[in-house]
Write an enzyme that holds these catalytic residues in place. Structure first.
Site, PDB file in Angstrom:
ATOM      1  N   GLY A  23       0.795  -1.273   0.107  1.00  0.00           N
ATOM      2  CA  GLY A  23      -0.164   0.092  -0.108  1.00  0.00           C
ATOM      3  C   GLY A  23       0.935   1.222  -0.062  1.00  0.00           C
ATOM      4  CG  ASN A  25      -1.163   3.004  -3.760  1.00  0.00           C
ATOM      5  OD1 ASN A  25      -0.914   2.634  -2.678  1.00  0.00           O
ATOM      6  ND2 ASN A  25      -2.239   3.240  -4.390  1.00  0.00           N
ATOM      7  N   GLY A  27      -1.045   7.620   1.309  1.00  0.00           N
ATOM      8  CA  GLY A  27      -1.215   7.789   2.876  1.00  0.00           C
ATOM      9  C   GLY A  27      -0.140   7.418   3.609  1.00  0.00           C
ATOM     10  N   GLY A  29       1.802   4.602   3.655  1.00  0.00           N
ATOM     11  CA  GLY A  29       2.763   3.776   3.085  1.00  0.00           C
ATOM     12  C   GLY A  29       3.539   4.784   2.061  1.00  0.00           C
ATOM     13  CB  SER A 151      -4.957   0.694  14.921  1.00  0.00           C
ATOM     14  OG  SER A 151      -5.934   1.577  15.197  1.00  0.00           O
ATOM     15  CE1 TYR A 175      -8.339  -0.270  10.655  1.00  0.00           C
ATOM     16  CE2 TYR A 175      -8.864   0.657  12.469  1.00  0.00           C
ATOM     17  CZ  TYR A 175      -8.024   0.420  11.455  1.00  0.00           C
ATOM     18  OH  TYR A 175      -6.692   1.096  11.296  1.00  0.00           O
TER      19      TYR A 175
END
Length: 307
Positions: A23, A25, A27, A29, A151, A175
């Site tokens: 990921g 690409n 945020g 990451g 998280s 989540y």
């Protein structure tokens, strides 16, 4: 909370090292990849969308023109894609595997290509299968690290091993439980690595409360800053995704980081602040739950994780 701000410029040169960022690409990451590339690392953006990945590569090259940044297609919600990506990535040493990609929330329950609930299947099982298949490469790379993204949401719910598919669906609870599962497996991985006396280490990191609108602008990837008044209001308890990526970067590349640690912001409630080793709830380090979850992940992905 410390007064001096840590920056990636304090890292040693990363020339000759390779980091894979799922990921990468957008945020967190993206920011992790940019920071590592600016210290000389080779970065592999493993993501679903080729166009977005190439825009991210262009953005990194704007700040680090000589950086070696490349793309590998990876859809964590498709175990076939995970296997194809792992085969492509296993040809070269991997100094750091950053398990960043994930699904944040879905108003309605949906499933992966393999029939798993989307958040558990992507955030947990997809990354588990990828790491398991890259384990020989990681173990053969001296001093390599696996960084899993936890998280602050892990604080709010216990893991229900009998409802990992979230048949009783609630978006936030699903989540939060997926992130707790990620943390359980990340800490369990390091226990197993140390027991086997391998040099590879597993570390868990989290970004705090990180928002795109508080980040430095990166137009190429569609990241725009919020208006000044909004930034002032949100800045009291949140930070940009550039700042949120710093615990991830330290966990992946700082020589001071150690296996089994939990990195995050050191401010109030770990919402923002300087990247540091922080406290994780005891539930995230429960050995019995982690061992049971590990066995479930192996069975459901059909991927033995041999250390």
């Amino acid at each position: 909370m410390t007064t001096s701000r840590w920056t990636p410029a304090l890292l040693p040169s990363l020339t000759g090292k390779t980091f894979v960022v799922t990921g990468g690409n957008a945020g967190l990451g993206y920011w992790a990849g940019e920071f590592l590339a600016r210290r000389g690392a080779s970065v592999v953006i493993a993501a679903r969308n080729r166009d977005r990945a190439h825009r991210a590569i262009s953005s990194i090259h704007t700040r680090a023109p000589r950086a070696d940044v490349r793309f590998t297609e990876l859809d964590l919600a498709d175990l076939g894609s995970v296997q194809t990506a792992a085969e492509a990535l296993s040809n070269d040493p991997i100094d750091g595997l950053i398990l960043n990609a994930g699904v944040l929330g879905q108003s309605k329950r949906s499933t992966t290509k393999d029939g798993f609930e989307l958040m558990f299947g992507t955030n947990v099982l997809g990354h588990f299968a990828l790491t398991a298949q890259l384990a020989p490469t990681l173990l053969a790379t001296p001093g390599s690290r696996v960084v899993s993204l936890g998280s602050i949401a892990h604080r709010f719910f216990e893991l229900d091993l009998d409802d990992l598919q979230s048949d009783d669906y609630s978006s936030f609870r699903t989540y939060a439980r997926s992130k707790l599962a990620v943390m359980l497996l990340g800490f369990e991985l390091d226990r197993r690595l140390q027991k086997a006396e391998h040099g590879t280490r597993s570390i868990v990191a989290h970004p705090g409360f990180a928002l795109d609108g508080l980040s430095a602008a990166r137009p190429d990837i569609g990241s725009k800053r919020s208006p000044a008044l909004v930034r002032t209001g949100l800045g009291a308890f949140a930070q940009g995704k550039d700042a949120g990526a710093l615990p991830i970067v330290r966990a992946a590349a700082d020589p001071l980081a150690q296996g089994g640690e939990y990195w995050g912001p050191d401010g109030w409630e770990q919402l923002s602040g300087n990247p540091a080793v922080v406290y994780a709830r005891t539930r995230s380090r429960d050995i019995r739950t982690a061992s049971a979850l590990w066995n479930i992940a192996e069975t459901r992905t059909g991927t033995p994780f041999v250390i």
